[in-house]
Design an enzyme around this catalytic site. Structure first.
Site, short mmCIF file in Angstrom:
data_model
loop_
_atom_site.label_atom_id
_atom_site.label_comp_id
_atom_site.label_asym_id
_atom_site.label_seq_id
_atom_site.Cartn_x
_atom_site.Cartn_y
_atom_site.Cartn_z
CD GLU A 48 32.76 80.56 41.08
OE1 GLU A 48 34.10 80.96 40.72
OE2 GLU A 48 31.85 81.04 40.38
CG HIS A 74 35.62 80.53 34.29
ND1 HIS A 74 34.76 81.46 33.45
CD2 HIS A 74 35.39 81.05 35.48
CE1 HIS A 74 34.46 82.34 33.93
NE2 HIS A 74 34.76 82.23 35.34
CG ASP A 131 44.40 85.31 37.73
OD1 ASP A 131 43.39 84.57 38.26
OD2 ASP A 131 43.94 86.13 37.00
CG ASP A 168 35.83 78.42 37.83
OD1 ASP A 168 35.20 79.15 38.80
OD2 ASP A 168 36.90 78.73 37.35
O1 G3P Z 1 35.65 82.52 43.00
C1 G3P Z 1 35.99 83.62 42.60
C2 G3P Z 1 35.97 83.98 41.49
O2 G3P Z 1 36.36 82.62 40.66
C3 G3P Z 1 34.57 84.03 40.89
O3 G3P Z 1 34.38 84.55 39.45
O4 G3P Z 1 34.41 84.28 37.12
O5 G3P Z 1 36.40 84.02 38.23
O6 G3P Z 1 34.77 82.14 38.32
P1 G3P Z 1 34.92 83.68 38.26
MG MG Z 2 35.83 80.72 39.98
#
Ligand code: G3P
Ligand code: MG
Length: 233
Positions: free
Chosen positions: A99, A47, A219, A35
């Site tokens: 992401e 994240h 994970d 992220d």
């Molecule tokens: O990219 C998949 C997943 O990571 C999306 O949700 O909150 O874990 O970034 P999150």
């Molecule tokens: Mg993610």
């Protein structure tokens, strides 16, 4: 089954750190998911926008200095890496799903991708850029039509995977709780890969396999690799 290590091998190392990404490669994940937030115009792998969620720091990414971020511990003595650091460190050893979490970050992200394409073994095929922010993805596509896009959704749209086709995406990334056979079929008819997040239990991994999805975010990449052996080319 394509195995994406979600935030790296985040069950055994602090999420979104170099250690988690190294563990993912050791676990024979096909790719890492990470992220990206932005601090002082520098894309960083994190994240949450609030530092206290995953580090020993405090504050919001829009209000802290990059030097401060660099001084923080993200767990096990790991620092918060920059996106550029991670791309260079991976150096083509696995796929990378970036992401986008920060708003309006597409040009900054592209600059780091272009740097890695030029200065490391990372290739354009290694990169998959995703976001829940589809308007930002559309802007990214205009800047970089050759980079693959992953359209994220946290729901089950009325028009199934049509939104991903509209975006010109390569893949659609769906939440575990909403994926169903109709969606998978529709996405595949559109030529889209289907990846599902976040699949941590072996039973769910088997269920996703039955549904015919192309890959999972987990994970627990070691657990997934035990279930789904590496397919030799
Ligand atoms: O990219 C998949 C997943 O990571 C999306 O949700 O909150 O874990 O970034 P999150
Ligand atoms: Mg993610």
């Amino acid at each position: 089954m394509f195995i994406w290590a979600h935030r790296g091998a985040s069950s055994i190392a602090p999420e979104n750190t170099i250690k988690a990404f190294e563990q993912a490669i050791q676990a024979q994940a096909d790719g890492i998911e990470l992220d990206v937030q932005v601090v002082e115009n520098i894309p960083v792998v994190l994240h949450d926008a609030w530092l206290q969620q995953t580090t020993n720091g405090i504050g919001h990414v829009t209000q802290v200095a990059f030097g401060y971020l660099q001084s923080l511990d993200a767990g096990d003595g790991q620092s918060v890496p920059t996106l550029r650091d991670v791309l260079m460190h991976i150096n083509g050893r696995c796929k990378i799903n970036i992401e986008l979490k920060a708003a309006d970050c597409e040009a900054l992200i592209l600059a780091d991708i272009e740097y890695a394409l030029e200065h490391s073994a990372v290739t354009a095929d290694d990169i998959l850029v995703s976001s829940f922010n589809h308007r930002m993805l559309a802007r990214f596509a205009k800047l970089a039509p050759a980079i693959r896009l992953g359209a994220l959704t946290a729901n089950l749209p009325l028009s199934l995977a049509e939104f991903a086709t509209e975006l010109g995406a390569w893949s659609v990334h769906c939440a575990r709780d909403f994926i169903d056979q109709d969606f998978v079929q529709d996405a595949h008819q559109r030529g889209l890969k289907v990846f599902v997040y976040t699949i941590n239990h072996a039973e769910d991994m088997e269920k996703m396999h039955q549904l015919g999805v192309d890959g999972i975010f987990t994970d627990y990449p070691t657990r997934a690799r035990q279930l789904f052996s590496v397919v030799e080319p």
